[in-house]
Design a protein around this motif. Structure first.
Motif, PDB file in Angstrom:
ATOM      1  N   ILE A   6       0.873  -1.182   0.000  1.00 25.43           N
ATOM      2  CA  ILE A   6       0.000   0.000   0.000  1.00 25.43           C
ATOM      3  C   ILE A   6       0.912   1.234   0.000  1.00 25.43           C
ATOM      4  O   ILE A   6       1.869   1.289   0.771  1.00 25.43           O
ATOM      5  N   ALA A   8       2.319   2.100  -2.914  1.00 27.84           N
ATOM      6  CA  ALA A   8       3.329   1.590  -3.844  1.00 27.84           C
ATOM      7  C   ALA A   8       3.831   2.641  -4.825  1.00 27.84           C
ATOM      8  O   ALA A   8       4.864   2.448  -5.465  1.00 27.84           O
ATOM      9  N   THR A  11       7.173   7.843  -2.571  1.00 27.28           N
ATOM     10  CA  THR A  11       8.641   7.964  -2.544  1.00 27.28           C
ATOM     11  C   THR A  11       9.274   6.700  -1.954  1.00 27.28           C
ATOM     12  O   THR A  11      10.203   6.133  -2.526  1.00 27.28           O
ATOM     13  N   ILE A  12       8.786   6.259  -0.825  1.00 27.41           N
ATOM     14  CA  ILE A  12       9.329   5.047  -0.193  1.00 27.41           C
ATOM     15  C   ILE A  12       8.757   3.800  -0.875  1.00 27.41           C
ATOM     16  O   ILE A  12       9.479   2.865  -1.207  1.00 27.41           O
ATOM     17  N   GLY A  30      -2.191   1.961  -4.811  1.00 28.25           N
ATOM     18  CA  GLY A  30      -2.071   3.396  -4.568  1.00 28.25           C
ATOM     19  C   GLY A  30      -3.440   3.983  -4.270  1.00 28.25           C
ATOM     20  O   GLY A  30      -4.433   3.258  -4.116  1.00 28.25           O
ATOM     21  N   SER A  32      -4.489   6.896  -6.191  1.00 28.89           N
ATOM     22  CA  SER A  32      -4.975   7.398  -7.483  1.00 28.89           C
ATOM     23  C   SER A  32      -4.387   6.630  -8.649  1.00 28.89           C
ATOM     24  O   SER A  32      -4.830   6.778  -9.770  1.00 28.89           O
ATOM     25  N   GLY A  64       0.282   7.093   4.470  1.00 25.35           N
ATOM     26  CA  GLY A  64      -0.260   7.690   5.693  1.00 25.35           C
ATOM     27  C   GLY A  64       0.145   9.140   5.793  1.00 25.35           C
ATOM     28  O   GLY A  64       1.311   9.491   5.634  1.00 25.35           O
ATOM     29  N   ASN A  85      -6.332   9.173   8.888  1.00 24.20           N
ATOM     30  CA  ASN A  85      -5.544   8.712   7.749  1.00 24.20           C
ATOM     31  C   ASN A  85      -4.392   7.804   8.208  1.00 24.20           C
ATOM     32  O   ASN A  85      -4.472   6.585   8.113  1.00 24.20           O
ATOM     33  N   LYS A  86      -3.332   8.388   8.747  1.00 23.66           N
ATOM     34  CA  LYS A  86      -2.131   7.571   9.029  1.00 23.66           C
ATOM     35  C   LYS A  86      -2.342   6.561  10.155  1.00 23.66           C
ATOM     36  O   LYS A  86      -1.882   5.425  10.060  1.00 23.66           O
ATOM     37  N   THR A 110       3.943   1.752   8.968  1.00 26.85           N
ATOM     38  CA  THR A 110       4.963   2.809   8.944  1.00 26.85           C
ATOM     39  C   THR A 110       4.659   3.867   9.995  1.00 26.85           C
ATOM     40  O   THR A 110       3.553   4.416  10.026  1.00 26.85           O
ATOM     41  N   GLY A 112       7.546   6.638  12.107  1.00 31.49           N
ATOM     42  CA  GLY A 112       8.535   7.665  11.757  1.00 31.49           C
ATOM     43  C   GLY A 112       9.228   8.112  13.031  1.00 31.49           C
ATOM     44  O   GLY A 112       8.647   8.029  14.122  1.00 31.49           O
ATOM     45  N   PRO A 154      10.850   5.337   9.574  1.00 37.75           N
ATOM     46  CA  PRO A 154      11.839   6.034   8.743  1.00 37.75           C
ATOM     47  C   PRO A 154      12.273   7.358   9.369  1.00 37.75           C
ATOM     48  O   PRO A 154      11.499   8.029  10.063  1.00 37.75           O
ATOM     49  N   VAL A 157      13.719  11.131   4.517  1.00 41.18           N
ATOM     50  CA  VAL A 157      14.157  10.511   3.272  1.00 41.18           C
ATOM     51  C   VAL A 157      14.788  11.584   2.378  1.00 41.18           C
ATOM     52  O   VAL A 157      14.255  12.699   2.255  1.00 41.18           O
ATOM     53  N   THR A 160      12.647  13.149  -0.357  1.00 38.79           N
ATOM     54  CA  THR A 160      11.591  14.004   0.205  1.00 38.79           C
ATOM     55  C   THR A 160      12.172  15.372   0.557  1.00 38.79           C
ATOM     56  O   THR A 160      11.570  16.418   0.260  1.00 38.79           O
TER      57      THR A 160
HETATM   58  N1  LIG Z   1       9.379  10.625   3.256  1.00 39.34           N
HETATM   59  C1  LIG Z   1       9.873  10.823   4.464  1.00 39.34           C
HETATM   60  O1  LIG Z   1      10.862  11.576   4.653  1.00 39.34           O
HETATM   61  C2  LIG Z   1       9.278  10.113   5.647  1.00 39.34           C
HETATM   62  C3  LIG Z   1       9.918  10.174   6.898  1.00 39.34           C
HETATM   63  C4  LIG Z   1       9.331   9.524   7.985  1.00 39.34           C
HETATM   64  C5  LIG Z   1       8.134   8.827   7.824  1.00 39.34           C
HETATM   65  N2  LIG Z   1       7.549   8.786   6.584  1.00 39.34           N
HETATM   66  C6  LIG Z   1       6.302   8.042   6.428  1.00 39.34           C
HETATM   67  O2  LIG Z   1       6.420   7.086   5.392  1.00 39.34           O
HETATM   68  C7  LIG Z   1       5.152   6.912   4.727  1.00 39.34           C
HETATM   69  C8  LIG Z   1       5.343   7.093   3.239  1.00 39.34           C
HETATM   70  O3  LIG Z   1       5.914   8.358   2.998  1.00 39.34           O
HETATM   71  P1  LIG Z   1       6.285   8.848   1.520  1.00 39.34           P
HETATM   72  O4  LIG Z   1       7.114  10.088   1.689  1.00 39.34           O
HETATM   73  O5  LIG Z   1       6.809   7.712   0.702  1.00 39.34           O
HETATM   74  O6  LIG Z   1       4.833   9.260   0.981  1.00 39.34           O
HETATM   75  P2  LIG Z   1       4.397   9.815  -0.451  1.00 39.34           P
HETATM   76  O7  LIG Z   1       5.572   9.920  -1.376  1.00 39.34           O
HETATM   77  O8  LIG Z   1       3.588  11.034  -0.208  1.00 39.34           O
HETATM   78  O9  LIG Z   1       3.447   8.642  -1.004  1.00 39.34           O
HETATM   79  C9  LIG Z   1       2.211   8.411  -0.425  1.00 39.34           C
HETATM   80  C10 LIG Z   1       1.625   7.110  -0.974  1.00 39.34           C
HETATM   81  O10 LIG Z   1       0.406   6.879  -0.267  1.00 39.34           O
HETATM   82  C11 LIG Z   1      -0.650   6.789  -1.207  1.00 39.34           C
HETATM   83  N3  LIG Z   1      -1.847   7.396  -0.586  1.00 39.34           N
HETATM   84  C12 LIG Z   1      -2.125   8.714  -0.430  1.00 39.34           C
HETATM   85  N4  LIG Z   1      -3.318   8.870   0.166  1.00 39.34           N
HETATM   86  C13 LIG Z   1      -3.799   7.621   0.381  1.00 39.34           C
HETATM   87  C14 LIG Z   1      -5.010   7.098   0.917  1.00 39.34           C
HETATM   88  N5  LIG Z   1      -5.984   7.910   1.393  1.00 39.34           N
HETATM   89  N6  LIG Z   1      -5.183   5.752   0.954  1.00 39.34           N
HETATM   90  C15 LIG Z   1      -4.221   4.923   0.488  1.00 39.34           C
HETATM   91  N7  LIG Z   1      -3.054   5.339  -0.036  1.00 39.34           N
HETATM   92  C16 LIG Z   1      -2.855   6.683  -0.079  1.00 39.34           C
HETATM   93  C17 LIG Z   1      -0.196   7.521  -2.453  1.00 39.34           C
HETATM   94  O11 LIG Z   1      -0.913   7.024  -3.589  1.00 39.34           O
HETATM   95  P3  LIG Z   1      -1.111   7.900  -4.962  1.00 39.34           P
HETATM   96  O12 LIG Z   1       0.288   8.163  -5.489  1.00 39.34           O
HETATM   97  O13 LIG Z   1      -1.880   7.003  -5.849  1.00 39.34           O
HETATM   98  O14 LIG Z   1      -1.811   9.161  -4.545  1.00 39.34           O
HETATM   99  C18 LIG Z   1       1.280   7.150  -2.450  1.00 39.34           C
HETATM  100  O15 LIG Z   1       1.461   5.858  -3.006  1.00 39.34           O
HETATM  101  C19 LIG Z   1       4.209   7.936   5.393  1.00 39.34           C
HETATM  102  O16 LIG Z   1       3.491   7.288   6.419  1.00 39.34           O
HETATM  103  C20 LIG Z   1       5.144   8.951   5.999  1.00 39.34           C
HETATM  104  O17 LIG Z   1       4.589   9.619   7.125  1.00 39.34           O
HETATM  105  C21 LIG Z   1       8.090   9.400   5.507  1.00 39.34           C
END
Ligand SMILES: NC(=O)c1ccc[n+]([C@@H]2O[C@H](COP(=O)([O-])OP(=O)(O)OC[C@H]3O[C@@H](n4cnc5c(N)ncnc54)[C@H](OP(=O)(O)O)[C@@H]3O)[C@@H](O)[C@H]2O)c1
Length: 200
Positions: A6, A8, A11-12, A30, A32, A64, A85-86, A110, A112, A154, A157, A160
């Motif tokens: 989920i 997929a 970014t991660i 995903g 969308s 999330g 959400n998350k 996930t 953080g 995490p 990133v 990000t």
């Molecule tokens: N990136 C960081 O630096 C970081 C650091 C610490 C923790 N995290 C945690 O890691 C997780 C992933 O982060 P990320 O940066 O990879 O996120 P991201 O790039 O924003 O990607 C979000 C993903 O979640 C999907 N999504 C969005 N809304 C959704 C919903 N209502 N139901 C189901 N799926 C949904 C999106 O799908 P679509 O593309 O189809 O919209 C996309 O595949 C999050 O929980 C974030 O808090 C991230």
């Protein structure tokens, strides 16, 4: 293994898919875009998703959302954005997903590092991440059929930070973060919080 990812397309999540798909059947989910779509804020949408995936061996949620903003700016309702959400989105994925996961299967959520290392503006995200980690530790205690639940935590990133125009030098590449999700599926992890920085 058949593994449902989920987030997929995120970014991660994209890197998690890359790390897994050579050796496993990966169902890319995903919001969308993806093989299948789900809205993790809706229990109906989650139930419909698992009817489509059918049985599987592992689930990873790398999705999330919660709001990052100062205490003075966050409204009461803003906190519920992340709760619905998350936090409850991932709890709902676990609760419904366990009806479909095979014996000895593994689920990874996930959180953080803001759960343990807050910063100004993180009150909502820190609360949600800590809630998830508490849920994972407790849910493992009641797990049946050898099902395992773990959480990857995490740090920032790299990609990000670049996208946000921040200094990305302390960031961890998403591909390295993805490796920790792969690690979380191993038999040895049960009810654990895997801090990404410990696995670099
Ligand atoms: N990136 C960081 O630096 C970081 C650091 C610490 C923790 N995290 C945690 O890691 C997780 C992933 O982060 P990320 O940066 O990879 O996120 P991201 O790039 O924003 O990607 C979000 C993903 O979640 C999907 N999504 C969005 N809304 C959704 C919903 N209502 N139901 C189901 N799926 C949904 C999106 O799908 P679509 O593309 O189809 O919209 C996309 O595949 C999050 O929980 C974030 O808090 C991230």
């Amino acid at each position: 293994m058949k593994i449902v990812v989920i987030g997929a397309t995120g970014t991660i999540g994209k890197e998690v898919v890359k790390a897994l798909e050579k050796e496993h059947e990966v169902v890319k989910v995903g919001n969308s875009q993806g093989d299948l779509l789900v809205d993790m804020t809706s229990t109906e949408s989650i139930a419909a998703l698992f009817k489509k995936t059918g049985r599987f061996d592992a689930l990873i949620c790398a999705a999330g959302h919660a709001k990052f903003s100062s205490l003075n700016e966050l409204t009461y309702e803003d906190y519920f954005l992340g709760l619905r959400n998350k936090l409850m989105g991932q709890v709902a994925l676990f609760l419904e997903g366990r009806k479909y996961i095979n014996d000895e299967g593994a689920m990874t959520l996930t959180s953080g590092i803001l759960s343990q290392e807050p910063m100004p503006g993180s009150s909502s995200i820190s609360m949600i991440n800590a809630g998830l980690e508490g849920f994972v530790r407790a849910a493992q205690l009641e797990s049946e059929r050898g099902i395992r639940i773990n959480c990857v935590s995490p740090a920032w990133v790299k990609e990000t930070m670049e996208a946000m125009g921040m200094d990305s030098s302390p960031g961890i590449p998403a591909a390295q973060v993805a490796g920790v999700y792969v690690e979380s599926l191993k038999d040895s992890h049960r009810g654990e919080i895997l801090d990404v920085r410990r696995y670099l």
